[in-house]
Design a protein around this motif. Structure first.
Motif, PDB file in Angstrom:
ATOM      1  N   LYS A 109      29.314 -97.091  87.544  1.00 46.12           N
ATOM      2  CA  LYS A 109      28.187 -97.265  88.467  1.00 46.12           C
ATOM      3  C   LYS A 109      28.409 -96.460  89.741  1.00 46.12           C
ATOM      4  CE  LYS A 109      26.006-100.699  91.461  1.00 46.12           C
ATOM      5  NZ  LYS A 109      26.044-102.114  91.933  1.00 46.12           N
ATOM      6  N   GLU A 110      27.373 -95.770  90.199  1.00 49.94           N
ATOM      7  CA  GLU A 110      27.428 -95.009  91.444  1.00 49.94           C
ATOM      8  C   GLU A 110      27.086 -95.937  92.602  1.00 49.94           C
ATOM      9  OE1 GLU A 110      28.053 -91.531  93.696  1.00 49.94           O
ATOM     10  OE2 GLU A 110      28.215 -91.758  91.521  1.00 49.94           O
ATOM     11  N   VAL A 111      27.963 -96.008  93.602  1.00 53.71           N
ATOM     12  CA  VAL A 111      27.749 -96.856  94.772  1.00 53.71           C
ATOM     13  C   VAL A 111      26.733 -96.192  95.695  1.00 53.71           C
ATOM     14  CG1 VAL A 111      28.833 -97.844  96.827  1.00 53.71           C
ATOM     15  CG2 VAL A 111      30.038 -97.896  94.624  1.00 53.71           C
ATOM     16  N   GLN A 112      25.730 -96.959  96.122  1.00 52.94           N
ATOM     17  CA  GLN A 112      24.650 -96.417  96.931  1.00 52.94           C
ATOM     18  C   GLN A 112      24.833 -96.649  98.424  1.00 52.94           C
ATOM     19  OE1 GLN A 112      22.425 -94.544  95.434  1.00 52.94           O
ATOM     20  NE2 GLN A 112      23.263 -95.038  93.414  1.00 52.94           N
ATOM     21  N   SER A 113      25.577 -97.677  98.803  1.00 52.15           N
ATOM     22  CA  SER A 113      25.735 -98.005 100.223  1.00 52.15           C
ATOM     23  C   SER A 113      26.936 -98.923 100.390  1.00 52.15           C
ATOM     24  CB  SER A 113      24.477 -98.679 100.766  1.00 52.15           C
ATOM     25  OG  SER A 113      24.242 -99.904 100.103  1.00 52.15           O
ATOM     26  N   ALA A 114      27.272 -99.215 101.650  1.00 54.61           N
ATOM     27  CA  ALA A 114      28.372-100.136 101.929  1.00 54.61           C
ATOM     28  C   ALA A 114      28.046-101.534 101.405  1.00 54.61           C
ATOM     29  CB  ALA A 114      28.658-100.181 103.426  1.00 54.61           C
TER      30      ALA A 114
ATOM     31  N   PHE B  26      33.846 -99.538  86.673  1.00 55.58           N
ATOM     32  CA  PHE B  26      34.229 -98.367  87.449  1.00 55.58           C
ATOM     33  C   PHE B  26      33.140 -98.087  88.483  1.00 55.58           C
ATOM     34  CE2 PHE B  26      36.818 -98.057  83.751  1.00 55.58           C
ATOM     35  CZ  PHE B  26      37.919 -97.277  84.064  1.00 55.58           C
ATOM     36  N   LEU B  27      33.488 -98.181  89.753  1.00 56.32           N
ATOM     37  CA  LEU B  27      32.556 -97.893  90.833  1.00 56.32           C
ATOM     38  C   LEU B  27      32.880 -96.514  91.407  1.00 56.32           C
ATOM     39  CD1 LEU B  27      32.466-101.318  92.719  1.00 56.32           C
ATOM     40  CD2 LEU B  27      30.885-100.472  90.983  1.00 56.32           C
ATOM     41  N   GLN B  28      31.908 -95.623  91.425  1.00 53.68           N
ATOM     42  CA  GLN B  28      32.107 -94.269  91.924  1.00 53.68           C
ATOM     43  C   GLN B  28      31.511 -94.136  93.319  1.00 53.68           C
ATOM     44  OE1 GLN B  28      30.300 -92.269  88.348  1.00 53.68           O
ATOM     45  NE2 GLN B  28      32.218 -91.119  88.394  1.00 53.68           N
ATOM     46  N   VAL B  29      32.301 -93.620  94.245  1.00 50.53           N
ATOM     47  CA  VAL B  29      31.863 -93.423  95.625  1.00 50.53           C
ATOM     48  C   VAL B  29      31.917 -91.933  95.935  1.00 50.53           C
ATOM     49  CG1 VAL B  29      32.268 -93.986  98.049  1.00 50.53           C
ATOM     50  CG2 VAL B  29      32.737 -95.699  96.286  1.00 50.53           C
ATOM     51  N   ASN B  30      30.759 -91.345  96.187  1.00 48.66           N
ATOM     52  CA  ASN B  30      30.661 -89.929  96.524  1.00 48.66           C
ATOM     53  C   ASN B  30      31.032 -89.746  97.995  1.00 48.66           C
ATOM     54  OD1 ASN B  30      29.821 -87.275  97.177  1.00 48.66           O
ATOM     55  ND2 ASN B  30      28.246 -87.326  95.608  1.00 48.66           N
ATOM     56  N   TYR B  31      32.156 -89.105  98.250  1.00 51.01           N
ATOM     57  CA  TYR B  31      32.651 -88.949  99.617  1.00 51.01           C
ATOM     58  C   TYR B  31      31.671 -88.158 100.482  1.00 51.01           C
ATOM     59  CZ  TYR B  31      35.699 -87.579 103.491  1.00 51.01           C
ATOM     60  OH  TYR B  31      36.223 -87.367 104.734  1.00 51.01           O
ATOM     61  N   GLU B  32      31.017 -87.153  99.919  1.00 51.28           N
ATOM     62  CA  GLU B  32      30.102 -86.329 100.695  1.00 51.28           C
ATOM     63  C   GLU B  32      28.884 -87.121 101.157  1.00 51.28           C
ATOM     64  OE1 GLU B  32      30.777 -83.396 101.772  1.00 51.28           O
ATOM     65  OE2 GLU B  32      32.679 -83.353 100.704  1.00 51.28           O
TER      66      GLU B  32
ATOM     67  N   HIS C 187      28.958 -90.534 101.559  1.00 48.81           N
ATOM     68  CA  HIS C 187      29.394 -91.745 102.268  1.00 48.81           C
ATOM     69  C   HIS C 187      30.665 -91.484 103.080  1.00 48.81           C
ATOM     70  CE1 HIS C 187      26.453 -93.900  99.813  1.00 48.81           C
ATOM     71  NE2 HIS C 187      27.000 -93.360  98.742  1.00 48.81           N
ATOM     72  N   LYS C 188      30.665 -90.391 103.834  1.00 49.86           N
ATOM     73  CA  LYS C 188      31.853 -90.041 104.620  1.00 49.86           C
ATOM     74  C   LYS C 188      32.201 -91.131 105.629  1.00 49.86           C
ATOM     75  CE  LYS C 188      31.539 -84.984 104.385  1.00 49.86           C
ATOM     76  NZ  LYS C 188      31.385 -83.742 105.171  1.00 49.86           N
ATOM     77  N   SER C 189      31.201 -91.635 106.315  1.00 48.34           N
ATOM     78  CA  SER C 189      31.457 -92.630 107.352  1.00 48.34           C
ATOM     79  C   SER C 189      32.022 -93.909 106.752  1.00 48.34           C
ATOM     80  CB  SER C 189      30.161 -92.926 108.119  1.00 48.34           C
ATOM     81  OG  SER C 189      30.416 -93.736 109.242  1.00 48.34           O
ATOM     82  N   MET C 190      31.506 -94.324 105.602  1.00 52.12           N
ATOM     83  CA  MET C 190      32.015 -95.520 104.949  1.00 52.12           C
ATOM     84  C   MET C 190      33.455 -95.315 104.486  1.00 52.12           C
ATOM     85  SD  MET C 190      30.524 -97.582 101.626  1.00 52.12           S
ATOM     86  CE  MET C 190      30.925 -96.267 100.465  1.00 52.12           C
ATOM     87  N   CYS C 191      33.745 -94.143 103.925  1.00 56.79           N
ATOM     88  CA  CYS C 191      35.109 -93.853 103.474  1.00 56.79           C
ATOM     89  C   CYS C 191      36.085 -93.838 104.639  1.00 56.79           C
ATOM     90  CB  CYS C 191      35.133 -92.514 102.731  1.00 56.79           C
ATOM     91  SG  CYS C 191      34.244 -92.515 101.160  1.00 56.79           S
ATOM     92  N   TYR C 192      35.620 -93.344 105.777  1.00 57.61           N
ATOM     93  CA  TYR C 192      36.478 -93.328 106.977  1.00 57.61           C
ATOM     94  C   TYR C 192      36.821 -94.756 107.397  1.00 57.61           C
ATOM     95  CZ  TYR C 192      38.020 -92.466 111.779  1.00 57.61           C
ATOM     96  OH  TYR C 192      38.745 -92.430 112.942  1.00 57.61           O
ATOM     97  N   SER C 193      35.836 -95.655 107.354  1.00 59.32           N
ATOM     98  CA  SER C 193      36.092 -97.049 107.722  1.00 59.32           C
ATOM     99  C   SER C 193      37.019 -97.738 106.737  1.00 59.32           C
ATOM    100  CB  SER C 193      34.773 -97.817 107.813  1.00 59.32           C
ATOM    101  OG  SER C 193      33.936 -97.298 108.831  1.00 59.32           O
ATOM    102  N   LEU C 194      37.027 -97.265 105.491  1.00 61.21           N
ATOM    103  CA  LEU C 194      37.897 -97.854 104.471  1.00 61.21           C
ATOM    104  C   LEU C 194      39.243 -97.147 104.379  1.00 61.21           C
ATOM    105  CD1 LEU C 194      35.280 -98.409 101.609  1.00 61.21           C
ATOM    106  CD2 LEU C 194      36.178-100.092 103.222  1.00 61.21           C
TER     107      LEU C 194
END
Length: 277
Positions: free
Chosen positions: A102-107, A153-159, A161-168
């Motif tokens: 599954k592609e993650v859409q938001s935080a 499997f949850l997929q997080v696109n860094y491009e 969701h950069k801000s979310m990845c930074y917080s994590l």
């Protein structure tokens, strides 16, 4: 200068027949047309100009308002054919996906996905479209997902969701985090094709049957607070207030035998009521 092949056939959807364009010489006023032939067709020669030009919107075939119905149908068929030929290219991270990926859409989507899986193992895959290591590893991740249908499997696109990845605290790619039920996060690491054994070992270790200890924990509280404090994200989190009863209330609520007297002993950060003879 465009050239129309001799006896080219145009399919007219509205009339259920094909139209044949006969032309023997080159002309700047005709556009080349290539469509599939039909078993039955009638021959038609266009006497009006069939001019074509390339504009910003694509191929423009003459003045549409002056076209006869059969010409409009032919042009519609041409546009449909061109659209099918061009098609939509499939991106590498969209290939080989399994039903349990599954592609993650938001935080909020990430938080909810981790909380609504009960005791199922969840693997969060952080990737980037421009990451060569992510692209090389993607087919194997899809294979693992196919061989382990009970794992999410949850997929997080860094491009995206950069801000979310930074917080994590995700600063290296490809990056993986394993979660399971009430245990919450089990492990986190980065690996590539060269170190794929790290992923295999983690999957074998944590993908075992375990008794549920309660509801799924999901992200750590510090991560939830970091997401809530990120102004770029539309995520809200209210820290649950833990109500700790006062020592006197605990003593009053605890039945005490006349033969015993309560003694309060401080151990670490907790106040516990012990019984002493």
């Amino acid at each position: 200068m465009a050239e129309v092949l001799s006896q080219s056939k145009l399919l007219c959807p509205s009339e259920g027949r094909a139209v044949s364009l006969s032309r023997t010489r080159r002309s700047p006023s005709l556009a080349a047309v290539h469509l599939a032939p039909s078993p039955s067709f009638v021959s038609l020669r266009f006497s009006s100009s069939f001019s074509s030009s390339i504009g910003n919107g694509g191929l423009v075939l003459g003045d549409w308002s002056r076209r006869r119905p059969v010409e409009r149908n032919a042009i519609d068929g041409l546009h449909a054919k061109m659209s099918l030929r061009i098609g939509k290219s499939v991106k590498w991270w969209e290939k080989g996906l399994q039903p349990n990926m599954k592609e993650v859409q938001s935080a909020q989507d990430l938080v909810d996905s981790l909380l609504n899986v009960d005791n199922k193992l969840v693997i969060v895959d952080f990737y980037s479209p421009g990451c060569g290591g992510c692209k090389a590893l993607h087919p194997k991740i899809c294979q693992f997902a196919e061989l382990n249908p009970d794992v999410l499997f949850l997929q997080v696109n860094y491009e995206e969701h950069k801000s979310m990845c930074y917080s994590l605290n995700v600063h290296v790619l490809p990056f993986f985090r394993f979660y399971r039920g009430a245990h919450g996060r089990l492990c986190s690491f980065s690996c590539t094709n060269a170190t794929i054994k790290k992923f295999k070992d983690a999957l074998a270790k944590h993908n075992t049957e375990r008794s549920s200890l309660g509801p799924a924990k999901g992200l750590e509280e510090s991560e939830l607070l970091a997401l809530a404090g990120n102004k770029d994200l539309s995520f809200h989190y209210n820290k649950k207030q833990m109500l700790v009863p006062a020592p006197d209330d605990v003593a009053e609520a605890t039945p005490i035998s006349p033969m015993f007297s309560p003694t309060r002993v401080l151990q670490g950060s907790e106040d516990k009521v012990l019984s002493k003879l």
